[in-house]
Write a protein that holds these residues in place. Structure first.
Motif, PDB file in Angstrom:
ATOM      1  N   VAL A   5       1.589  -1.126  -0.099  1.00 53.70           N
ATOM      2  CA  VAL A   5       0.082  -0.082  -0.144  1.00 53.70           C
ATOM      3  C   VAL A   5       0.312   1.010  -0.203  1.00 53.70           C
ATOM      4  O   VAL A   5       2.214   1.196   0.526  1.00 53.70           O
ATOM      5  CB  VAL A   5      -1.279   0.287   1.419  1.00 53.70           C
ATOM      6  N   ASP A   6       0.507   2.138  -0.892  1.00 52.23           N
ATOM      7  CA  ASP A   6       1.684   3.683  -0.843  1.00 52.23           C
ATOM      8  C   ASP A   6       1.126   4.284  -0.108  1.00 52.23           C
ATOM      9  O   ASP A   6       0.249   5.065  -0.543  1.00 52.23           O
ATOM     10  CB  ASP A   6       1.005   3.701  -2.351  1.00 52.23           C
ATOM     11  N   THR A   7       1.210   4.700   1.061  1.00 55.72           N
ATOM     12  CA  THR A   7       0.600   5.399   1.683  1.00 55.72           C
ATOM     13  C   THR A   7       1.090   5.750   3.521  1.00 55.72           C
ATOM     14  O   THR A   7       1.871   4.377   3.641  1.00 55.72           O
ATOM     15  CB  THR A   7      -1.094   5.371   2.108  1.00 55.72           C
ATOM     16  N   THR A  27       6.044   4.597   1.774  1.00 53.09           N
ATOM     17  CA  THR A  27       6.587   5.822   1.287  1.00 53.09           C
ATOM     18  C   THR A  27       7.143   6.406   0.648  1.00 53.09           C
ATOM     19  O   THR A  27       8.541   6.218  -0.033  1.00 53.09           O
ATOM     20  CB  THR A  27       6.486   5.883   2.525  1.00 53.09           C
ATOM     21  N   ASN A  28       7.048   7.504   0.699  1.00 54.69           N
ATOM     22  CA  ASN A  28       7.924   8.888   0.362  1.00 54.69           C
ATOM     23  C   ASN A  28       7.788  10.205   0.817  1.00 54.69           C
ATOM     24  O   ASN A  28       7.613  10.000   2.109  1.00 54.69           O
ATOM     25  CB  ASN A  28       7.957   8.743  -1.503  1.00 54.69           C
ATOM     26  N   PRO A  29       8.741  11.096   1.090  1.00 57.37           N
ATOM     27  CA  PRO A  29       8.791  12.287   1.094  1.00 57.37           C
ATOM     28  C   PRO A  29       7.260  13.162   0.638  1.00 57.37           C
ATOM     29  O   PRO A  29       7.102  13.455   2.579  1.00 57.37           O
ATOM     30  CB  PRO A  29      10.128  13.362   0.638  1.00 57.37           C
ATOM     31  N   ILE A  82      15.448   0.551   2.378  1.00 57.93           N
ATOM     32  CA  ILE A  82      15.944   1.476   2.275  1.00 57.93           C
ATOM     33  C   ILE A  82      15.173   2.043   0.696  1.00 57.93           C
ATOM     34  O   ILE A  82      15.693   0.930  -0.026  1.00 57.93           O
ATOM     35  CB  ILE A  82      17.354   2.103   2.486  1.00 57.93           C
ATOM     36  N   LYS A  83      15.071   3.364   0.490  1.00 59.93           N
ATOM     37  CA  LYS A  83      14.834   3.208  -0.635  1.00 59.93           C
ATOM     38  C   LYS A  83      15.383   4.639  -0.922  1.00 59.93           C
ATOM     39  O   LYS A  83      15.624   5.722  -0.525  1.00 59.93           O
ATOM     40  CB  LYS A  83      12.883   4.555  -0.532  1.00 59.93           C
ATOM     41  N   LEU A  84      15.898   4.237  -2.705  1.00 61.57           N
ATOM     42  CA  LEU A  84      17.302   5.394  -3.033  1.00 61.57           C
ATOM     43  C   LEU A  84      16.901   5.665  -4.361  1.00 61.57           C
ATOM     44  O   LEU A  84      16.105   5.216  -5.307  1.00 61.57           O
ATOM     45  CB  LEU A  84      18.360   4.833  -2.624  1.00 61.57           C
ATOM     46  N   PRO A 128       9.337   1.425 -11.434  1.00 58.80           N
ATOM     47  CA  PRO A 128       9.410   1.471 -12.340  1.00 58.80           C
ATOM     48  C   PRO A 128       7.440   2.593 -11.978  1.00 58.80           C
ATOM     49  O   PRO A 128       6.575   2.214 -11.491  1.00 58.80           O
ATOM     50  CB  PRO A 128       8.861   0.953 -13.917  1.00 58.80           C
ATOM     51  N   PHE A 129       7.456   4.086 -12.331  1.00 63.84           N
ATOM     52  CA  PHE A 129       6.493   5.250 -12.140  1.00 63.84           C
ATOM     53  C   PHE A 129       5.959   5.008 -13.320  1.00 63.84           C
ATOM     54  O   PHE A 129       5.314   6.331 -14.114  1.00 63.84           O
ATOM     55  CB  PHE A 129       7.509   6.153 -11.890  1.00 63.84           C
ATOM     56  N   ILE A 130       4.520   4.018 -13.250  1.00 62.95           N
ATOM     57  CA  ILE A 130       3.419   4.311 -14.287  1.00 62.95           C
ATOM     58  C   ILE A 130       3.013   5.406 -14.435  1.00 62.95           C
ATOM     59  O   ILE A 130       2.819   5.639 -15.868  1.00 62.95           O
ATOM     60  CB  ILE A 130       2.990   2.726 -14.283  1.00 62.95           C
ATOM     61  N   GLY A 131       1.869   5.828 -13.254  1.00 63.49           N
ATOM     62  CA  GLY A 131       1.750   7.154 -13.886  1.00 63.49           C
ATOM     63  C   GLY A 131       2.207   7.860 -13.711  1.00 63.49           C
ATOM     64  O   GLY A 131       2.222   9.070 -14.936  1.00 63.49           O
ATOM     65  N   ARG A 132       3.397   8.341 -13.397  1.00 61.36           N
ATOM     66  CA  ARG A 132       3.887   9.001 -14.196  1.00 61.36           C
ATOM     67  C   ARG A 132       4.623   9.798 -15.430  1.00 61.36           C
ATOM     68  O   ARG A 132       4.565  10.365 -16.197  1.00 61.36           O
ATOM     69  CB  ARG A 132       5.252   9.989 -12.932  1.00 61.36           C
ATOM     70  N   LEU A 133       5.000   8.321 -15.894  1.00 65.23           N
ATOM     71  CA  LEU A 133       5.251   8.252 -17.903  1.00 65.23           C
ATOM     72  C   LEU A 133       3.341   8.047 -18.452  1.00 65.23           C
ATOM     73  O   LEU A 133       3.613   9.031 -19.554  1.00 65.23           O
ATOM     74  CB  LEU A 133       5.477   6.704 -17.830  1.00 65.23           C
ATOM     75  N   ALA A 163       5.152   1.066  -9.391  1.00 68.36           N
ATOM     76  CA  ALA A 163       4.381   1.870  -8.628  1.00 68.36           C
ATOM     77  C   ALA A 163       3.836   3.159  -9.480  1.00 68.36           C
ATOM     78  O   ALA A 163       3.642   3.260 -10.593  1.00 68.36           O
ATOM     79  CB  ALA A 163       6.081   2.195  -8.066  1.00 68.36           C
ATOM     80  N   SER A 164       3.702   4.496  -8.582  1.00 62.83           N
ATOM     81  CA  SER A 164       2.491   5.282  -9.294  1.00 62.83           C
ATOM     82  C   SER A 164       1.131   4.960 -10.097  1.00 62.83           C
ATOM     83  O   SER A 164       1.623   4.531 -10.899  1.00 62.83           O
ATOM     84  CB  SER A 164       3.867   6.313 -10.853  1.00 62.83           C
ATOM     85  N   ILE A 165       0.932   4.262  -9.379  1.00 68.01           N
ATOM     86  CA  ILE A 165      -1.033   3.483  -9.939  1.00 68.01           C
ATOM     87  C   ILE A 165      -1.309   3.903  -9.536  1.00 68.01           C
ATOM     88  O   ILE A 165      -1.709   4.710  -8.537  1.00 68.01           O
ATOM     89  CB  ILE A 165      -0.636   1.928  -8.847  1.00 68.01           C
ATOM     90  N   ARG A 166      -2.537   4.192 -10.598  1.00 67.57           N
ATOM     91  CA  ARG A 166      -3.472   5.955 -10.620  1.00 67.57           C
ATOM     92  C   ARG A 166      -4.408   4.820 -10.454  1.00 67.57           C
ATOM     93  O   ARG A 166      -5.559   5.578  -9.805  1.00 67.57           O
ATOM     94  CB  ARG A 166      -2.702   6.537 -11.409  1.00 67.57           C
ATOM     95  N   THR A 167      -5.380   3.623 -12.086  1.00 67.03           N
ATOM     96  CA  THR A 167      -6.009   3.321 -11.421  1.00 67.03           C
ATOM     97  C   THR A 167      -6.471   1.832 -11.680  1.00 67.03           C
ATOM     98  O   THR A 167      -4.583   1.165 -11.600  1.00 67.03           O
ATOM     99  CB  THR A 167      -6.634   3.224 -13.166  1.00 67.03           C
TER     100      THR A 167
HETATM  101  C1  E4P Z   1       6.187   4.981  -4.833  1.00 63.73           C
HETATM  102  O1  E4P Z   1       6.724   3.862  -4.133  1.00 63.73           O
HETATM  103  C2  E4P Z   1       5.887   5.702  -4.974  1.00 63.73           C
HETATM  104  O2  E4P Z   1       6.968   6.914  -4.646  1.00 63.73           O
HETATM  105  C3  E4P Z   1       4.560   6.603  -5.319  1.00 63.73           C
HETATM  106  O3  E4P Z   1       4.336   5.131  -6.320  1.00 63.73           O
HETATM  107  C4  E4P Z   1       4.770   7.521  -6.494  1.00 63.73           C
HETATM  108  O4  E4P Z   1       3.207   7.796  -6.930  1.00 63.73           O
HETATM  109  P1  E4P Z   1       2.903   9.057  -7.349  1.00 63.73           P
HETATM  110  O5  E4P Z   1       4.012   9.480  -8.657  1.00 63.73           O
HETATM  111  O6  E4P Z   1       1.372   9.483  -7.575  1.00 63.73           O
HETATM  112  O7  E4P Z   1       3.301  10.506  -6.840  1.00 63.73           O
END
Ligand code: E4P
Length: 216
Positions: A5-7, A27-29, A82-84, A128-133, A163-167
């Motif tokens: 879960v991304d929260t 999590t992320n900042p 650890i996330k880098l 990989p950040f799907i939503g942002r792509l 990651a960056s899953i929106r739907t």
């Molecule tokens: C998770 O590890 C990512 O930081 C997160 O999915 C980013 O999602 P966002 O593109 O909706 O911010």
């Protein structure tokens, strides 16, 4: 497929975890900022709720700074991952931390070559950040397909963490493309179960059941 879960919202994490299908948390900042809480305090609480890996992200951009922050984050709990960031310094820190027995998640991956580097650095997960792509009209799923092929070609053990899953469609497509894990916002996890025909079916069965006058 594993579900993270991304929260950083502990109430939402408890709720999703109570279903029994949760394998970890990312999590992320930005999510820590959204929680309004201290990173160490909230991450510690999350680690106590969920058995699986909890990704906590460094914010330093240089190797020494990342290693220092990783040491602090790593002390929070045994299930910290650890996330880098996917930079040369991040890869160097990934190699050192993985060699030292830490779980690592290399984040902000937008190309197959970046993913290849993260796998070579021994990352436990690469994100990989799907939503942002998709936001840039680039098909994020093609990236996952390429990563799957490359990792399988060379037997890399690094897991693909979509990651960056929106739907809900992102979840299905990531599963079809062979992602090992999807990290999903709580609202999207809840939406996965929804189907109008399920609701309509329940309604019909209950109406007929009421006519029988029976109870179980
Ligand atoms: C998770 O590890 C990512 O930081 C997160 O999915 C980013 O999602 P966002 O593109 O909706 O911010």
């Amino acid at each position: 497929m594993k579900f993270f879960v991304d929260t950083a919202d502990v109430d939402e994490i408890r709720e999703i975890n109570s279903i029994g299908l949760l394998d970890g948390v990312t999590t992320n900042p930005s999510l820590i900022m959204k929680s309004g809480r201290d990173i160490i305090e909230v991450t510690k609480e999350i680690c106590s709720i969920v058995d699986g890996p909890v990704s906590a992200e460094v914010t330093a951009l240089d190797y020494d700074g990342m290693m220092k922050e990783a040491a602090t984050l790593g002390k929070i709990a045994d299930n910290i991952c650890i996330k880098l960031p996917l930079t040369m310094e991040g890869l160097k820190a990934c190699k050192a931390l993985t060699s030292d027995g830490h779980q690592t998640n290399v984040t902000l991956c937008f190309s197959a070559n970046q993913a290849l580097l993260a796998a070579k650095a021994g990352a436990t997960y690469v994100s990989p950040f799907i939503g942002r792509l998709d936001d840039m009209a680039i098909d994020g799923m093609e990236l996952i397909e390429d990563m799957r092929l490359i990792f399988d070609n060379y037997d890399f053990e690094t897991q693909i963490l979509a990651a960056s899953i929106r739907t809900v469609n992102h979840v299905k497509e990531a599963a079809l493309a062979g992602a090992d894990v999807a990290t999903i916002p709580p609202s999207t996890i809840k939406a996965l179960v929804k189907h109008p025909l399920t609701d309509k079916g329940i309604e019909g069965f209950l109406a007929d059941w009421a006519k029988t006058g029976q109870t179980i």
